[in-house]
Scaffold this motif. Structure first.
Motif, PDB file in Angstrom:
ATOM      1  N   LEU A 112       0.844  -1.193   0.000  1.00  0.00           N
ATOM      2  CA  LEU A 112       0.000   0.000   0.000  1.00  0.00           C
ATOM      3  C   LEU A 112       0.877   1.240   0.000  1.00  0.00           C
ATOM      4  CD1 LEU A 112      -3.016   0.821   0.150  1.00  0.00           C
ATOM      5  CD2 LEU A 112      -2.753   0.964   2.629  1.00  0.00           C
ATOM      6  N   VAL A 113       0.613   2.160  -0.934  1.00  0.00           N
ATOM      7  CA  VAL A 113       1.428   3.375  -1.035  1.00  0.00           C
ATOM      8  C   VAL A 113       0.669   4.548  -0.429  1.00  0.00           C
ATOM      9  CG1 VAL A 113       2.628   2.565  -3.090  1.00  0.00           C
ATOM     10  CG2 VAL A 113       0.547   3.897  -3.353  1.00  0.00           C
ATOM     11  N   PRO A 114       1.362   5.514   0.162  1.00  0.00           N
ATOM     12  CA  PRO A 114       0.678   6.696   0.691  1.00  0.00           C
ATOM     13  C   PRO A 114      -0.047   7.439  -0.438  1.00  0.00           C
ATOM     14  CG  PRO A 114       2.947   6.576   1.482  1.00  0.00           C
ATOM     15  CD  PRO A 114       2.813   5.551   0.410  1.00  0.00           C
ATOM     16  N   GLY A 115      -1.156   8.045  -0.118  1.00  0.00           N
ATOM     17  CA  GLY A 115      -1.883   8.805  -1.132  1.00  0.00           C
ATOM     18  C   GLY A 115      -3.340   8.980  -0.768  1.00  0.00           C
ATOM     19  N   GLU A 116      -4.134   9.392  -1.763  1.00  0.00           N
ATOM     20  CA  GLU A 116      -5.545   9.685  -1.568  1.00  0.00           C
ATOM     21  C   GLU A 116      -6.379   8.478  -1.980  1.00  0.00           C
ATOM     22  OE1 GLU A 116      -5.747  13.154  -4.019  1.00  0.00           O
ATOM     23  OE2 GLU A 116      -5.424  14.512  -2.317  1.00  0.00           O
ATOM     24  N   TYR A 117      -7.379   8.155  -1.139  1.00  0.00           N
ATOM     25  CA  TYR A 117      -8.206   6.982  -1.378  1.00  0.00           C
ATOM     26  C   TYR A 117      -9.676   7.329  -1.137  1.00  0.00           C
ATOM     27  CZ  TYR A 117      -3.945   4.164  -1.344  1.00  0.00           C
ATOM     28  OH  TYR A 117      -2.712   3.633  -1.636  1.00  0.00           O
ATOM     29  N   VAL A 118     -10.553   6.590  -1.862  1.00  0.00           N
ATOM     30  CA  VAL A 118     -11.989   6.626  -1.604  1.00  0.00           C
ATOM     31  C   VAL A 118     -12.310   5.397  -0.752  1.00  0.00           C
ATOM     32  CG1 VAL A 118     -14.284   6.547  -2.631  1.00  0.00           C
ATOM     33  CG2 VAL A 118     -12.445   7.809  -3.774  1.00  0.00           C
ATOM     34  N   VAL A 119     -13.072   5.604   0.334  1.00  0.00           N
ATOM     35  CA  VAL A 119     -13.370   4.518   1.263  1.00  0.00           C
ATOM     36  C   VAL A 119     -14.853   4.162   1.174  1.00  0.00           C
ATOM     37  CG1 VAL A 119     -13.281   3.743   3.657  1.00  0.00           C
ATOM     38  CG2 VAL A 119     -11.571   5.349   2.814  1.00  0.00           C
ATOM     39  N   LEU A 120     -15.122   2.881   0.980  1.00  0.00           N
ATOM     40  CA  LEU A 120     -16.479   2.342   1.017  1.00  0.00           C
ATOM     41  C   LEU A 120     -16.581   1.454   2.245  1.00  0.00           C
ATOM     42  CD1 LEU A 120     -19.275   1.777  -0.255  1.00  0.00           C
ATOM     43  CD2 LEU A 120     -18.206  -0.074  -1.559  1.00  0.00           C
ATOM     44  N   SER A 121     -17.486   1.815   3.169  1.00  0.00           N
ATOM     45  CA  SER A 121     -17.604   1.085   4.435  1.00  0.00           C
ATOM     46  C   SER A 121     -18.970   0.418   4.531  1.00  0.00           C
ATOM     47  CB  SER A 121     -17.434   2.040   5.626  1.00  0.00           C
ATOM     48  OG  SER A 121     -16.210   2.721   5.555  1.00  0.00           O
ATOM     49  N   VAL A 122     -18.976  -0.787   5.085  1.00  0.00           N
ATOM     50  CA  VAL A 122     -20.216  -1.511   5.370  1.00  0.00           C
ATOM     51  C   VAL A 122     -20.179  -1.910   6.834  1.00  0.00           C
ATOM     52  CG1 VAL A 122     -21.646  -3.506   4.846  1.00  0.00           C
ATOM     53  CG2 VAL A 122     -20.415  -2.355   3.002  1.00  0.00           C
ATOM     54  N   SER A 123     -21.149  -1.418   7.619  1.00  0.00           N
ATOM     55  CA  SER A 123     -21.184  -1.682   9.061  1.00  0.00           C
ATOM     56  C   SER A 123     -22.504  -2.342   9.424  1.00  0.00           C
ATOM     57  CB  SER A 123     -21.030  -0.374   9.851  1.00  0.00           C
ATOM     58  OG  SER A 123     -19.832   0.287   9.506  1.00  0.00           O
ATOM     59  N   ASP A 124     -22.441  -3.230  10.423  1.00  0.00           N
ATOM     60  CA  ASP A 124     -23.667  -3.871  10.904  1.00  0.00           C
ATOM     61  C   ASP A 124     -23.696  -3.832  12.419  1.00  0.00           C
ATOM     62  OD1 ASP A 124     -22.538  -6.364  12.142  1.00  0.00           O
ATOM     63  OD2 ASP A 124     -21.883  -6.748  10.092  1.00  0.00           O
ATOM     64  N   THR A 125     -24.839  -4.148  12.978  1.00  0.00           N
ATOM     65  CA  THR A 125     -25.013  -4.201  14.437  1.00  0.00           C
ATOM     66  C   THR A 125     -25.226  -5.648  14.866  1.00  0.00           C
ATOM     67  OG1 THR A 125     -27.381  -3.800  14.154  1.00  0.00           O
ATOM     68  CG2 THR A 125     -25.982  -1.875  14.524  1.00  0.00           C
ATOM     69  N   GLY A 126     -24.475  -6.543  14.225  1.00  0.00           N
ATOM     70  CA  GLY A 126     -24.670  -7.965  14.452  1.00  0.00           C
ATOM     71  C   GLY A 126     -23.860  -8.542  15.583  1.00  0.00           C
ATOM     72  N   THR A 127     -23.567  -9.839  15.464  1.00  0.00           N
ATOM     73  CA  THR A 127     -22.942 -10.579  16.556  1.00  0.00           C
ATOM     74  C   THR A 127     -21.471 -10.234  16.740  1.00  0.00           C
ATOM     75  OG1 THR A 127     -22.520 -12.377  14.999  1.00  0.00           O
ATOM     76  CG2 THR A 127     -24.526 -12.520  16.321  1.00  0.00           C
ATOM     77  N   GLY A 128     -20.809  -9.741  15.695  1.00  0.00           N
ATOM     78  CA  GLY A 128     -19.394  -9.414  15.800  1.00  0.00           C
ATOM     79  C   GLY A 128     -18.516 -10.647  15.834  1.00  0.00           C
ATOM     80  N   MET A 129     -17.214 -10.420  15.874  1.00  0.00           N
ATOM     81  CA  MET A 129     -16.234 -11.520  15.871  1.00  0.00           C
ATOM     82  C   MET A 129     -15.144 -11.247  16.887  1.00  0.00           C
ATOM     83  SD  MET A 129     -15.782 -12.164  11.761  1.00  0.00           S
ATOM     84  CE  MET A 129     -15.841 -10.430  11.339  1.00  0.00           C
ATOM     85  N   ASP A 130     -14.588 -12.312  17.458  1.00  0.00           N
ATOM     86  CA  ASP A 130     -13.478 -12.151  18.396  1.00  0.00           C
ATOM     87  C   ASP A 130     -12.160 -12.088  17.621  1.00  0.00           C
ATOM     88  OD1 ASP A 130     -12.882 -14.769  17.642  1.00  0.00           O
ATOM     89  OD2 ASP A 130     -13.790 -15.632  19.447  1.00  0.00           O
ATOM     90  N   ALA A 131     -11.055 -11.853  18.353  1.00  0.00           N
ATOM     91  CA  ALA A 131      -9.749 -11.649  17.716  1.00  0.00           C
ATOM     92  C   ALA A 131      -9.296 -12.877  16.950  1.00  0.00           C
ATOM     93  CB  ALA A 131      -8.712 -11.271  18.775  1.00  0.00           C
ATOM     94  N   SER A 132      -9.539 -14.070  17.476  1.00  0.00           N
ATOM     95  CA  SER A 132      -9.087 -15.286  16.800  1.00  0.00           C
ATOM     96  C   SER A 132      -9.812 -15.485  15.473  1.00  0.00           C
ATOM     97  CB  SER A 132      -9.288 -16.503  17.705  1.00  0.00           C
ATOM     98  OG  SER A 132     -10.661 -16.679  18.007  1.00  0.00           O
ATOM     99  N   THR A 133     -11.079 -15.101  15.427  1.00  0.00           N
ATOM    100  CA  THR A 133     -11.837 -15.214  14.179  1.00  0.00           C
ATOM    101  C   THR A 133     -11.369 -14.165  13.168  1.00  0.00           C
ATOM    102  OG1 THR A 133     -13.750 -16.012  15.410  1.00  0.00           O
ATOM    103  CG2 THR A 133     -14.151 -15.204  13.177  1.00  0.00           C
ATOM    104  N   SER A 137     -14.106  -5.378  14.353  1.00  0.00           N
ATOM    105  CA  SER A 137     -15.247  -6.100  14.911  1.00  0.00           C
ATOM    106  C   SER A 137     -15.108  -6.241  16.412  1.00  0.00           C
ATOM    107  CB  SER A 137     -15.358  -7.487  14.265  1.00  0.00           C
ATOM    108  OG  SER A 137     -16.572  -8.109  14.639  1.00  0.00           O
ATOM    109  N   GLU A 138     -16.268  -6.288  17.059  1.00  0.00           N
ATOM    110  CA  GLU A 138     -16.300  -6.484  18.511  1.00  0.00           C
ATOM    111  C   GLU A 138     -17.499  -7.375  18.824  1.00  0.00           C
ATOM    112  OE1 GLU A 138     -16.644  -3.866  22.644  1.00  0.00           O
ATOM    113  OE2 GLU A 138     -16.111  -2.889  20.751  1.00  0.00           O
ATOM    114  N   PRO A 139     -17.257  -8.472  19.547  1.00  0.00           N
ATOM    115  CA  PRO A 139     -18.371  -9.381  19.848  1.00  0.00           C
ATOM    116  C   PRO A 139     -19.523  -8.655  20.533  1.00  0.00           C
ATOM    117  CG  PRO A 139     -16.275 -10.404  20.422  1.00  0.00           C
ATOM    118  CD  PRO A 139     -15.982  -8.981  20.075  1.00  0.00           C
ATOM    119  N   GLY A 140     -20.756  -8.889  20.030  1.00  0.00           N
ATOM    120  CA  GLY A 140     -21.937  -8.280  20.614  1.00  0.00           C
ATOM    121  C   GLY A 140     -22.182  -6.848  20.179  1.00  0.00           C
TER     122      GLY A 140
END
Length: 833
Positions: free
Chosen positions: A619-640, A680-683
Motif C-alpha cells: 500500500l502506497v501513501p496517497g488519496e483513497y476513496v473509502v467504502l464502508s459496510v457496518s452492521d449491528t450484528g454478533t461481531g467476531m473475536d480476535a481469533s476469528t 469487529s467487537e463481539p456483541g
C-alpha cells in the motif's frame, strides 16, 4: 549630613585622653602634623572624636573612624594589619582616596550613617588591593554614627572582622563535597577530569585547567582541557622542557605555585618562553604520586600574572587528591570488568602488535597471554579477512574515528570463531583499544532458529495448500458431478429417443458449469490474478444504483442506511468487481444479524500517510476513496478476525457459505492498488472498509443495453489456442456466425500465416500460450499488420491481470469461461469499431 565645623571644642596640648605610646597608631597620631589636614591641629579636635579614638586605639578588634563628609580615616593597630600595604598612607587620608576600588560602597556608607543610620554587613565580599594585587576578601562590618556636642552625627565608627578564611573554608568544603558527590557517579577518567577542570576553572575564574597523566618516561599527556579565552593545549608534552628547578619542585610533593611566569627565576628561559607562548602568566601545579612515582598533574593557569591565595593553593591540592582517587576508583572498576568480561578486550598499536589483553582471550581462543602479545594480531586472522580488517584499522588511524568490522580469529585448536570488533583510537595516535564479541554460538543459534522457522513456514504453507485444495476439490467435485451427470443423462435420453427431458439436463449441467466459473473467479480474485477492468468510477452513484437490489436482498428485518460523502472523489476500480464486493459484504452483514438490525453503507475521502502505510508493504501513501459496510450484528473475536480472509473459512453453518467471499474482496482490493480493513467487537458489530485509489480522469459512461448478436460478413478470424476443446468451440461459433476461421495451436504455427499476405481481419489468441505468449504474438503480428485488431482470451495470466496499462488501442480482452453469445458480440464489436 552635619553642617557643624570639623574643628569645634578644642583640647589643650598634653590633655589627650589616651597615652601617646599606647599603640603604634596612637604614636602616629601624636607625631603627625594635623594642621594641614581637614581635622586641623590635634588640640582643637572635638571631644566626641577624641573619645571615639580612645576607644578604638585600645581595642584589639580592627576599628576605624571616618570623620566628616570626606571620611578622614583614623584607625587602630588591628586595622593597620588588615590594611596591609595601604598603611600608613591611609592614616589621615580620605577613605575614597585610600580605598578607590570600593569608593562607591564607602560613599553610600558615609551618606547613610551621617544621617543617623546604623549599618551592618555579614560576610560582605569585596575585592581589595592590599598587597600589590587584587584579592577577594569577606568581612563582617558594623557602622555607627559618632554624635557631636549638638547631637548631630559628625563621623562614623566602623568595627571590622575579616571572615575570609572562614568563608573560604566553608565554600571550599561545600565545593569539595559537591564535587566528590558528582565524581562518584562518573564512570570514566575523561568524565572525571572534564568535570573537575570545569568546576575549579569556574570557581577560581581561571584561564585554563587540565589534568594530565605522567608516564615513567617523563611525558605528560593532556587529553582535553578547560580553556576560557585561551587556546587548548591538549596533547603530549615533555616535563624536561620545564627545567631542572621546576622538576625538583615537583619531586618535593608540594604544590608548585608561580605568580609571574616571566619573572620567576625557577623556570628556565625556554620554559618561560614556552609557557608564555601558551598564554600562561601564572599557575598552580599539583603533582600526584602513587607511592614514589609521579602519576598525574592537576594544573590551574591564569593568562596574566596573578597572586594565588593560600586558600586557592589548598583548594587545588585537595581537588587533585579527589580527582586522583576518583580515577583510581573507576580504573579499579574497569580492571574488574577487564578481568570478568566475556568479550575480548585488547590494547594494540597500529603497527600490528597487542600490548594488553584480558583473560577472555584465553578462555575463548585458548591462546596464552604471552603467545598473543609476542605475535602480530594479523597472524591469528583468517586469511580471507586480513585485508579488510587491516584496512578498517588503517582508516581508523587516519580518521581518528572509531571503527567496526567483523572477522574470523583462530583458536589454538585451529577452529575459526566469528568476532565482531569495535575499536577506538587513543589520543597518542599510536595505540587503539578494541572490544571483540564472539558471534559464533549466536550465529549457530540463528541458523538453527532460521531452519526451524523455515520448517514451520513450510508446514503452515502445506496446511494452507491442503485446506485450499481440499475446499476446491470438494466444491469442484460437486459441480463436476452435476456437469458429468447431466451430459450422461443427455446421452442416454437421446439414445433412447426421449428428447423431452434433454433441455432440463442441459440446463442443470450449464448451472453447474456457471457455478464452477464463479468459483474460479473467486479464487483468481483471492490470488489477485483476475483480469480487472479498472475504470474511473463514481462510487456514490454505484451505491445509489444498487440500493433497490440491496433492499430486496436484505429483507424486511434489516434496515439499510446510506451515508454518502459529499464531494466524493472518483475511484479507480473495476465496477463489476466492486458491485460484487458490496453485495457480498451486505449479505455477510445481514447473516450476522439473524434477528435484524441496522446496516450502514458509507463513503468518504481519506488520505493515508506513510505512518499508516508502512505496516502494509503493498500500500502506497496517497488519496483513497473509502467504502464502508457496518452492521449491528454478533461481531467476531480476535481469533476469528485473524482468519476471515483465508479461503474457505466461514462462520456460517455447513452448506450456507463457501468461505470465499471475504477472500475474494481482499484479493480484488489489493490487486486494484487498494486495501481492506475489518473491525469487529463481539456483541457490538462489524465494519469492513474498502480503500480504493483516487482516480484522476472523468467518470466513464456505462454501456446501455445488451448489444444485438450480429452475424459475420465473411471476415477472416485467426484463432490461436493451445487447448483443442476451446479452439474447437471458438471455430465452431465463428463458422456458425459466417466467419472464415484459421486455426493454430501455438505462436510458432501462427506466425508464418500472420506474416503472409492472406486476409486476416481479427486475431483471437489465448494469452497463456506455450513458448511465445499471446501478447508477444500480437506484437509480432502488428509488425507486418499494424492495424490488426486483437482479442485476447485468458483464464489467467499475470501480465494481463489489469487491462488498463496492458492493452493498447485496437486490443480487447475476454475472460474464460465465456458463452458463445458473449464471444460473438465481442468479435463483432471489435471488427466494427
Amino acid at each position: 549630613m552635619s553642617t557643624v565645623p570639623i574643628v569645634d571644642d578644642h583640647l589643650v596640648a598634653g590633655d589627650l585622653p589616651f597615652p601617646a605610646d599606647s599603640s603604634k597608631c596612637a604614636d602616629l597620631i601624636v607625631r603627625k602634623d594635623w594642621s594641614a589636614t581637614p581635622l586641623g591641629p590635634i588640640e582643637r579636635w572635638p571631644q566626641c572624636l577624641t573619645s571615639a579614638l580612645s576607644i578604638i586605639l585600645c581595642s584589639r578588634v580592627p576599628m576605624a573612624i571616618l570623620w566628616g563628609a570626606a571620611g578622614v580615616m583614623l584607625y587602630n593597630d588591628a586595622y593597620s594589619y588588615f590594611a596591609g600595604g595601604r598603611h600608613p598612607d591611609s592614616f589621615g587620608s580620605n577613605v575614597r582616596e585610600s580605598w578607590p576600588e570600593i569608593a562607591e560602597f564607602n560613599d553610600a556608607v558615609l551618606k547613610a550613617v551621617l544621617t543617623g543610620e546604623c549599618l551592618r554587613y555579614r560576610d560582605q565580599e569585596m575585592t581589595l588591593l592590599r598587597s600589590g594585587s587584587l584579592e577577594r576578601v569577606w568581612m563582617d562590618l558594623d557602622y555607627s554614627p559618632i554624635l557631636g556636642a549638638s547631637g548631630v552625627p559628625e563621623g562614623v565608627i566602623c568595627i571590622l572582622t575579616e571572615t575570609t578564611r572562614r568563608v573560604e573554608a566553608q565554600r571550599r568544603s561545600a565545593f569539595l563535597l559537591s564535587l566528590s558527590d558528582d565524581l562518584r557517579a562518573l564512570k570514566t577518567p575523561a568524565e572525571i577530569t572534564n568535570l573537575a577542570a570545569l568546576r575549579i576553572g569556574e570557581l577560581l575564574d581561571a584561564s585554563r585547567v587540565f589534568y594530565a597523566e605522567i608516564t615513567s618516561g617523563g611525558m605528560m599527556t593532556v587529553e582535553r582541557d578547560y580553556a576560557r579565552s585561551v587556546g587548548s593545549i591538549a596533547g603530549v608534552h615533555s616535563l624536561a622542557s620545564f627545567g631542572p628547578d621546576l622538576l625538583a619542585a615537583y619531586r618535593s610533593g608540594a604544590p608548585v605555585v608561580v605568580r609571574d611566569v616571566p619573572g620567576d627565576e625557577r623556570l628556565s628561559a625556554p620554559a618561560r618562553a614556552g609557557l608564555t607562548a601558551r598564554e600562561v602568566g601564572a599557575f598552580i601545579d599539583v603533582v600526584l604520586f602513587e607511592e614514589e612515582q609521579w602519576v598525574g598533574l592537576l594544573a590551574v593557569q591564569n593568562a596574566s600574572p596573578r597572586v594565588w591565595s593560600e586558600a586557592e593553593e589548598t583548594l587545588v591540592q585537595e581537588v587533585g587528591v579527589r580527582v586522583k582517587a576518583a580515577i583510581e576508583r573507576v580504573r579499579a572498576e574497569r580492571d574488574r570488568l577487564w578481568d570478568l568480561s566475556q568479550d575480548l578486550l585488547a590494547r594494540a598499536d597500529f603497527a600490528g602488535m597487542m600490548s594488553a589483553i584480558n583473560p577472555a582471550w584465553t578462555r575463548v581462543l585458548g591462546w596464552s597471554e604471552n603467545e598473543l602479545l609476542t605475535r602480530g594480531y594479523a597472524s591469528i586472522m583468517h586469511p580471507d579477512d586480513v585485508t579488510h580488517s587491516l584496512d578498517a584499522i588503517a582508516r581508523m588511524a587516519q580518521s581518528r574515528e572509531p571503527a567496526r568490522f567483523e572477522n574470523r580469529i583462530a583458536t589454538q585448536d585451529g577452529i575459526w570463531r566469528s568476532i565482531e570488533w569495535t575499536a577506538a583510537p587513543e589520543p597518542d595516535g599510536i595505540n587503539f583499544v578494541a572490544v571483540g564479541r564472539d558471534l559464533t554460538d549466536a550465529r549457530a543459534q540463528e541458523a538453527e532458529l532460521e531452519t526451524a522457522q523455515e520448517a514451520l513456514r513450510h508446514s503452515q504453507k502445506m496446511e494452507a495448500i491442503g485446506q485450499l485444495t481440499g475446499g476446491i476439490a470438494h466444491d469442484f467435485n460437486n459441480m463436476l458431478t452435476g456437469i458429468i451427470g447431466s451430459l450422461d443423462l443427455v446421452q442416454r435420453n437421446i439414445a433412447a429417443g426421449r428428447l423431452d427431458r434433454v433441455d432440463r439436463y442441459i440446463a442443470a449441467g450449464n448451472a453447474s458449469a456457471q457455478r464452477a466459473a464463479a468459483l474460479t473467479a473467486r479464487l483468481l480474485a483471492f490470488g489477485r490474478r483476475q483480469s480487472l477492468d479498472l475504470r474511473t468510477t463514481d462510487v456514490n452513484a454505484l451505491v445509489t444504483g444498487m440500493s433497490e437490489l440491496l433492499d430486496r436482498t436484505l429483507g424486511e428485518q434489516t434496515v439499510l442506511e446510506t451515508h454518502l460523502g459529499a464531494s466524493l472523489w472518483t475511484a479507480a476500480t473495476d465496477i463489476n468487481q466492486l458491485e460484487s464486493a458490496l453485495l457480498n459484504l451486505c449479505i455477510n452483514a445481514r447473516d450476522a444479524m439473524p434477528g435484524g438490525g441496522r446496516l450502514i453503507v458509507e463513503t468518504d475521502n481519506i488520505e493515508l500517510d506513510q505512518f499508516y502505510t508502512r505496516d502494509y508493504p503493498d500500500l502506497v501513501p496517497g488519496e483513497y476513496v473509502v467504502l464502508s459496510v457496518s452492521d449491528t450484528g454478533t461481531g467476531m473475536d480476535a481469533s476469528t478476525l485473524d482468519k476471515v480472509f483465508e479461503p474457505f473459512f466461514t462462520t456460517k453453518p455447513v452448506g450456507q457459505g463457501t468461505g470465499l467471499g471475504l477472500s475474494m474482496i481482499y484479493g480484488f482490493a489489493r490487486q486494484a492498488g487498494g486495501h481492506v480493513r475489518i473491525y469487529s467487537e463481539p456483541g457490538v458489530g462489524t465494519t469492513v472498509k474498502l480503500f480504493m485509489p483516487r482516480a484522476s480522469g472523468a467518470v466513464e459512461a456505462a454501456e446501455q443495453g445488451t448489444p444485438q448478436l450480429a452475424q459475420g460478413l465473411g471476415e477472416t478470424v485467426m484463432v490461436v489456442e493451445d487447448d483443442p476443446s476451446v479452439r474447437l468451440i471458438i471455430t465452431e461459433v465463428l463458422q456458425e456466425l459466417g466467419y472464415e476461421a484459421i486455426e493454430a495451436a501455438d505462436a510458432q504455427a501462427a506466425i508464418p500465416v500472420l506474416q503472409s499476405t492472406e486476409r486476416i481481419d481479427l486475431l483471437v489468441t489465448d494469452v497463456g500460450l506455450p513458448g511465445l505468449n499471446g501478447r508477444q504474438l500480437a506484437e509480432i503480428a502488428r509488425e507486418t499488420r499494424p492495424d490488426l485488431r486483437v482479442l485476447f482470451i485468458t483464464g489467467y495470466t499475470q501480465a494481463a491481470s489489469a487491462r488498463s496499462g496492458f492493452l493498447p488501442a485496437g486490443m480487447e480482452m475476454l475472460t474464460k469461461p465465456f458463452s458463445a453469445d458473449l464471444l460473438a458480440t465481442k468479435i463483432r464489436e471489435i471488427i466494427e469499431r
